[in-house]
Design an enzyme around this catalytic site. Sequence first.
Site, PDB file in Angstrom:
ATOM      1  N   ASP A  82       1.288 -31.859  -4.709  1.00  0.00           N
ATOM      2  CA  ASP A  82       2.654 -31.381  -4.572  1.00  0.00           C
ATOM      3  C   ASP A  82       3.279 -32.017  -3.332  1.00  0.00           C
ATOM      4  OD1 ASP A  82       4.624 -29.186  -5.704  1.00  0.00           O
ATOM      5  OD2 ASP A  82       4.554 -28.831  -3.537  1.00  0.00           O
ATOM      6  N   TYR A 105      12.338 -28.861   1.652  1.00  0.00           N
ATOM      7  CA  TYR A 105      13.260 -29.267   0.591  1.00  0.00           C
ATOM      8  C   TYR A 105      14.643 -29.592   1.151  1.00  0.00           C
ATOM      9  CZ  TYR A 105       9.810 -27.693  -2.795  1.00  0.00           C
ATOM     10  OH  TYR A 105       8.666 -27.560  -3.547  1.00  0.00           O
ATOM     11  N   HIS A 133       0.653 -27.965 -13.328  1.00  0.00           N
ATOM     12  CA  HIS A 133       0.955 -28.512 -11.998  1.00  0.00           C
ATOM     13  C   HIS A 133      -0.161 -28.192 -11.008  1.00  0.00           C
ATOM     14  CE1 HIS A 133       3.452 -29.803  -8.637  1.00  0.00           C
ATOM     15  NE2 HIS A 133       3.181 -28.669  -8.027  1.00  0.00           N
TER      16      HIS A 133
END
Length: 303
Positions: free
Chosen positions: A110, A217, A273
């Site tokens: 990730d 982010y 994921h």
Amino acid sequence: MTRNEELPADLRESMVSTGDVRLHVVEAGPTDGPLVILLHGFPEFWYGWRRQIGPLAAAGYRVLAPDQRGYNTSDKPGRVRDYAIDLLARDVVGLIDACGRQRCSLVGHDWGAAVGWWTAMRYPQRLDRLAILNVPHPIVMRRQLRRSFSQLRKSWYMFFFQLPWLPEKLLSLRRYGSALDGLRGTSRPGSFTDADLLQYVDAWSQPGAMTSMIHWYRAMLRIPPDKLESIRVRVPTQIIWGAQDRFLGADMVEPSAALCDNVRAHLLEEATHWVQHDEFQEVNDLLLHFLAERFEELPVEHH
């Protein structure tokens, strides 16, 4: 120290300075073994590698699993710019230096994989090998967000996280209920036990942690990275990808591999994921083989 029967008994922990931050680091394996650094992603912390630390250490590697900046008990700088990708890659170099080494093998999942890609392009001389779990090369990700409505829709949360204070507020409600639901709902049943999720809640509850985690982010879309000499990855690279990823399409595997000089890629058809949780034995076997064997270029394999 979080304890779990899957973790080695001789697990060591420390606070390591990487320059401008101090990172909480969990370590196992012989101190003179080849250095392997495991980088977690969002919304995990070092514990996300609980099923990999022991097997790698038992194989003779010196294994470091840091809480990356902003996570768990590591330092949490207050500005969005403190989470720019160039600083995150510099933290990896700082960890290598703190170990008294010149190089390491880097494994990332990730966001940890995104840092891995960037470190390999920015500091190729500091890496022996790079293993990437379920994140595309950043250039491929950028292209896909521009060209693919499907990927744009899957990545909606990246844009939601740009809002001030609201994302962390919503994720914190019901004692992080929506974050827990996100982990349960996008992984295979049983990959995260109730006991595991309590450890995550404790990490998210550290003062300032959720805001710092989301700042990654915010920095991604607001802080332009430094210019790279080349977007190609020169170090031997392994890509492991769970095909059932709800966030990132498996159609980005081959374009990412095409930007690597020496690469092998493995598509795990039933994994999500959270591939190192869903298929931990297969991931461990792939990592151990990749780290130990003489590297040869291989095509994408389907398992």
